[in-house]
Design an enzyme around this catalytic site. Structure first.
Site, mmCIF file in Angstrom:
data_model
loop_
_atom_site.group_PDB
_atom_site.id
_atom_site.type_symbol
_atom_site.label_atom_id
_atom_site.label_comp_id
_atom_site.label_asym_id
_atom_site.label_seq_id
_atom_site.Cartn_x
_atom_site.Cartn_y
_atom_site.Cartn_z
ATOM 1 C CB CYS A 33 -51.111 -66.960 73.359
ATOM 2 S SG CYS A 33 -50.946 -68.381 72.250
ATOM 3 C CG HIS A 296 -48.329 -65.611 70.028
ATOM 4 N ND1 HIS A 296 -48.259 -66.049 71.335
ATOM 5 C CD2 HIS A 296 -48.519 -64.270 70.084
ATOM 6 C CE1 HIS A 296 -48.396 -65.007 72.141
ATOM 7 N NE2 HIS A 296 -48.554 -63.923 71.404
#
Length: 470
Positions: A33, A296
């Site tokens: 990510c 994230h």
């Protein structure tokens, strides 16, 4: 996700979107990510994508470890592939090989998206610029997209009313890091000074205020001396990295920080002085935001042609809305921490690559033990409530992925004490490395302390009132 990508194809073919938008793969355990966010930012920045497409020659260290080649291949798939979700495998592998000796950006490990973004630019620099052409860690190559479009050529100098001045410290910055806590505290301390008309100027002025370093004057005057920063060039992208004190800050803290943001900045508000006439005139508009939540990263970017904000979360691509307020609401609801802000000059011109390499030159692998550029060294200073930089935490000039801490300020005590300091304008043709912005002290060099209280009891909707709609 799939309906939007299918709709995106139709919009692109109709001309309503300036660039194809695709998702990037992030399977369980890959932890891609941070890299996906950095790549999406670079792909959707017109000023980078269009100029990078015109670059062909470079110093190649081998297909498996060449970041330049991996970026080229991935961008080609963005443009020509019919796949809606692309794997960033080649680029991830290349980064893991290049930074293997430092145990950074290794396969399966999570890293910082802002650091990844900055190190990608530095690696591109190393592929197109010979080390011998970079003097004193200063890249002036006209064909270097990293420093010509993103590099801020800065000079810092400390001045005092008693006549003490430091030696000017020149350095280049690709990302300007600030503390979220310091910005919020400064805004609260100066809230009464900002009117409704100052919405667009506020954020840049806050950055300038919290970025000033301060220290005791080495003479007997006992004054607090603030460093002043001069911008020498006119980059087309201003990248602002945000340091947070916690990975899970209170929602009130996120709201406080969001309240400091502006969708447009001017460089004369962000720095103490701006010497380039183009930089004085240019307006920089918020075009991309990388956010963090729950280990994230995801990205928002504004597509000018479609006049809408889009959200890209790995493979998931969705429309947020036409207004900046829509992004703010999504950030608050999701507890997203803005981590990297990119402001773009929409009037940017194309680069001249006549001085750059025209062919691919095979060279030995550049895998070294030198450290990857990291913002961790500056977090201790930038996360302080005052936003002041200690002498050991001044910004670091960087070259080819190496971070080198500059020498500490050397105080010049030969300047006689004068009643009124003045600013010394550069002469025509003055060299960037020899220009001394402050020859005499300034009266207004002292920085003031601010409160560190970040508690905010206001309602979320109340905090969003007055935000610009674009």
């Amino acid at each position: 996700m799939i309906p939007w990508l299918k709709k995106n194809k139709a919009l692109y073919k109709s001309g309503r979107l300036s660039v194809k938008t695709k998702g990037l793969e992030n399977q369980p355990g890959q932890n891609n990510c941070f890299l996906n966010s950095a790549v999406q930012v670079l792909w959707h920045l017109d000023v980078f994508r269009t100029n990078f497409a015109r670059m062909t020659g470079h110093n190649c260290v081998g297909e498996s470890s060449c970041i330049f080649c991996a970026m080229k291949h991935l961008f080609a798939r963005f443009k020509y592939s019919d796949q809606e979700i692309l794997p960033p495998t080649d680029l991830r592998v290349a980064m893991s090989i290049i930074y293997q000796a430092q145990n950074r950006f290794q396969l399966g490990l999570m890293e910082d998206a802002a650091e990844c973004f900055e190190n990608l630019l530095l690696r591109i620099h190393s592929h197109v610029v010979e080390e011998s052409t970079s003097e004193d860690n200063m890249c002036s190559a006209k064909h270097c997209i990293s420093h010509q479009k993103f590099g801020m050529m800065l000079i810092e100098q400390g001045v005092c009313e008693c006549g003490e001045t430091s030696e000017p410290l020149p350095f280049i910055q690709l990302v300007h890091y600030v503390s979220a806590t310091a910005l919020c505290a400064k805004l609260k301390a100066r809230r009464k000074y900002y009117r409704a008309a100052d919405k667009e100027e506020k954020f840049a002025r806050l950055i300038r205020s919290v970025s000033r370093g301060s220290r005791k004057c080495p003479s007997n005057c006992g004054s607090e001396i603030a460093t002043r920063t001069s911008l020498m060039n006119a980059p087309d992208v201003i990248s602002i990295g945000v340091n947070w004190d916690s990975e899970e800050p209170a929602i009130e803290h996120i709201i406080d920080f969001i309240h400091t943001l502006s969708t447009m900045i001017k460089l004369q508000d962000m720095f103490d002085s701006v010497l380039d006439k183009n930089a004085q005139r240019n307006e920089y508009h918020l075009s991309a935001v990388v956010c963090y939540y729950g280990k994230h990263y995801s990205t928002f970017f504004f597509n000018r042609k479609a006049n809408r904000w889009l959200s890209i979360d790995d493979a998931a691509v969705s429309e947020v809305g036409k207004h900046w307020r829509d992004v703010l609401i999504k950030c608050i609801k999701g507890h997203y921490q803005p981590l990297l802000l990119l402001y773009t000059n929409y009037a940017a011109e194309s680069m001249n690559f006549s001085s750059g390499p025209t062919s691919i030159k095979k060279i030995a692998s550049s895998v070294t033990s030198s450290p990857a550029l990291s913002r961790r060294d500056s977090e201790a200073a930038s996360s302080s409530s005052s936003g002041s930089l200690s002498p050991a935490h001044v910004p670091m000039p960087v070259q080819n992925g190496n971070s080198t801490r500059p020498k500490k300020f050397q105080w010049n005590t030969s300047v006689p004490s004068r009643g009124t300091g003045h600013y010394k304008e550069p002469k025509a043709g003055t060299s960037f490395l020899t220009y001394k912005p402050y020859e005499n002290p300034s009266k207004n060099s002292n920085s003031f302390k601010v409160s560190t209280n970040t508690n905010n009891s206001n309602d979320i909707n109340e905090n969003l009132r007055g935000f610009p709609t674009l």
